[in-house]
Design an enzyme around this catalytic site. Structure first.
Site, short mmCIF file in Angstrom:
data_model
loop_
_atom_site.label_atom_id
_atom_site.label_comp_id
_atom_site.label_asym_id
_atom_site.label_seq_id
_atom_site.Cartn_x
_atom_site.Cartn_y
_atom_site.Cartn_z
CB THR A 35 11.63 80.04 14.41
OG1 THR A 35 12.44 79.59 15.47
CG2 THR A 35 10.22 79.54 14.59
CG ASP B 288 20.33 88.20 20.88
OD1 ASP B 288 20.38 88.18 22.11
OD2 ASP B 288 20.85 87.33 20.16
CG MET C 111 22.15 85.75 26.46
SD MET C 111 20.53 85.07 26.17
CE MET C 111 20.82 83.42 26.76
CB ILE D 37 19.01 88.37 31.32
CG1 ILE D 37 19.62 87.76 30.05
CG2 ILE D 37 20.11 88.83 32.27
CD1 ILE D 37 20.29 88.80 29.17
#
Ligand SMILES: Nc1ncnc2c1ncn2[C@@H]1O[C@H](COP(=O)(O)OP(=O)(O)OP(=O)(O)O)[C@@H](O)[C@H]1O
Ligand SMILES: O=P(O)(O)OC[C@H]1O[C@](O)(CO)[C@@H](O)[C@@H]1O
Ligand SMILES: [Mg+2]
Length: 498
Positions: A283, A311, A354, A464
């Protein structure tokens, strides 16, 4: 609203840490996390505490400048180079004739404590509540006396102290956009992250405080600029008042979308002259390209980036919003795996979390839980098989503890995996799934050595992140949203590494 003609990252800025206790973990080599920060005053000073691993990661980048330490001037040159890279271009760099006006962000809303002014509140002249353009924040707070000092990350072999400063976020005395002439747009791209709604809400509220009346949301990321069936969403305090109470993004998110030139065409058509982009590395690459295109077309457009990655893998940032929430949510999955494993005869619980390129979520969730025996992350190489492999260690755990729990980050162990278990690419390069391979290999391994093992897998992936931000993320988002409007901080490109 000042000097916004540059795609920039709004710093999680105005919290003022009062302590800087560092904690370092064993797992990752390239990336280590450091300090948390505490707030002593809402919207007060900004001070950033650098995570040493990230500075080191920056230095280790292949295109990092080569430093000649025999040059007596190296330290000064290094500092100058750093300043240059983190300099924020001012709007007057692009439009030298741009005229400032006094800020419309009301000072009286930042009233000083009354005891300090027993004789009554000061006038604006007596008490200046704005951020000075030359305020700076010190990045590194530990002066390592030696390269052998625990956890030292040094620039040169002697570990010389080199101060590194970045701009301070917050409202300025002068602004360069008249609020009544602003049409602001907000867009959220990439994957979901807890706190997106909190940032949207705060950006809208702060814009309104400045006096901006025309605020719109672009639906479903950059895609919303191209699809004719997706119309912009009018935003106001009334619309956003309660959106932080739920997860997701009010505007929707997506990966993919039109070309940069098409996006800027649409912005021109719609009269958008201020755009707030909430997203990750992709982005922000887009935001930077939008800024360049606006600059090329000589459009007076402010492009502001608010870094979003669950992350937590953005260079130099201690914490990105949503990360805390994700780690907290992950506790539930880990606890379930633990209970399953410990209630079974020779139970092995495997939890997947993740993290395509970084193991921060897995590592932090493991540390917080105290229930994980093995944590596998992309940054640290390991073997599945062999005397030092994960499976041998699992056997040892079963023999000594009777059960074991493993936490696997999504992108861990890519080099050792076959491509048999591919995760759908979702627009990324496809990943092999260690989670699946480990699950199958564990069963097979224990069958072959004739030891009973009861293997249970838990994959809470989207749980999550599809949740409401917790309190600490909520505060971070509020600060980010406000600073995004008041002052964008750090240039994009050196910070994104995903
Ligand atoms: N190099 C680029 N130049 C211009 N636009 C880009 C570039 N990379 C990505 N984009 C745009 O940004 C959008 C979002 O990128 P991406 O899907 O990589 O998510 P992200 O912002 O990295 O978020 P996440 O952290 O969830 O992965 C893409 O759909 C694309 O439209
Ligand atoms: O499934 P989606 O929506 O593409 O997003 C998942 C990805 O986004 C991230 O959370 C951040 O980039 C990765 O860890 C994960 O692989
Ligand atoms: Mg990304």
């Amino acid at each position: 609203m000042e000097s916004l003609s540059r795609a920039s990252i709004a710093n999680p800025g105005t919290l003022s840490p009062t302590s800087s206790s560092a904690s370092y973990f064993l797992f990752p080599r390239r990336f280590r996390l450091s300090n948390g920060f505490s707030s002593s005053s809402a919207f007060g000073n900004l001070r950033r505490i650098v995570s040493r691993g990230r500075v080191r990661a920056e230095i280790e980048k292949p295109n990092a400048p080569v430093i000649d330490f025999s040059d007596p001037e190296w330290r000064i040159k290094y500092q100058k180079d750093f300043e240059l890279r983190f300099n924020i271009p001012h709007i007057t760099d692009v439009f030298p004739d741009a005229k400032p006006i006094p800020s419309t962000f009301c000072l009286r809303m930042r009233t000083p404590v009354s005891e300090d002014f027993a004789g009554g509140y000061p006038s604006d002249e007596e008490w200046h509540g704005y951020i000075n353009n030359n305020d700076r924040v010190l990045l590194k707070t530990i002066n390592f006396a030696s390269p052998n000092s625990a956890g030292a990350v040094c620039i040169d072999p002697d570990c010389t102290w080199v101060e590194q400063w970045v701009h301070r976020a917050g409202p300025r005395e002068k602004i360069y956009f008249k609020p009544e002439e602003v049409k602001a747009a907000i867009v959220t791209c990439g994957g979901l992250c807890p706190g997106l709604n909190d940032v949207i809400r705060q950006v809208v509220i702060t814009l309104e405080i400045y006096g901006v009346k025309s605020i719109v949301g672009i639906p479903f990321g950059y895609r919303g600029f191209s699809n004719s069936d997706l119309s912009e969403m009018p935003l106001s305090r009334k619309v956003v008042q309660n959106i932080h109470l739920s997860g997701g993004s009010l505007l929707g998110v997506s990966r993919g979308g039109p070309s940069v030139s098409d996006i800027v065409d649409r912005m021109q058509e719609k009269g958008i002259n201020m755009i707030f982009v909430l997203g990750g590395n992709g982005t922000h690459a887009g935001a930077n390209a939008i800024h360049e295109e606006c600059r090329k077309r000589k459009l007076k457009v402010a492009v502001v980036g608010v870094p979003k990655t669950i992350d937590n893998d953005i260079l130099l940032m201690d914490k990105t919003f949503g990360f805390d929430t994700a780690v907290e949510e992950a506790q539930r999955a880990i606890n379930s795996a633990y209970i399953e494993a410990h209630s079974a005869y020779h139970g092995v619980g495997i939890v997947k979390l993740m993290g395509r390129h970084s193991g921060f979520i897995a590592m932090h969730a493991s540390l917080a839980s105290g229930q994980i025996d093995i944590c596998l992350i992309p940054e640290v190489p390991f073997q599945l098989h062999g005397p030092h492999g994960v499976l041998t260690h699992l056997k040892y755990l079963i023999e000594t503890k009777g059960s074991a729990v493993v936490c696997v980050a999504e992108g861990a162990g890519q080099v050792i995996l076959t491509t048999n278990f591919c995760v759908p690419s979702r627009g990324f390069n496809a990943l092999s799934s260690l989670f699946q391979e480990l699950s199958v290999s564990t069963k097979k391994y224990f069958r072959e050595i004739g030891v009973h093992a009861d293997v249970k897998y838990i994959d809470p992936t989207y749980m999550i992140r599809a949740c409401r931000a917790n309190a600490s993320d909520g505060i971070l988002c509020a600060v980010l949203g406000q600073n995004a409007v008041s002052f964008p901080l750090i240039p994009l490109s050196p910070l994104c590494q995903g």
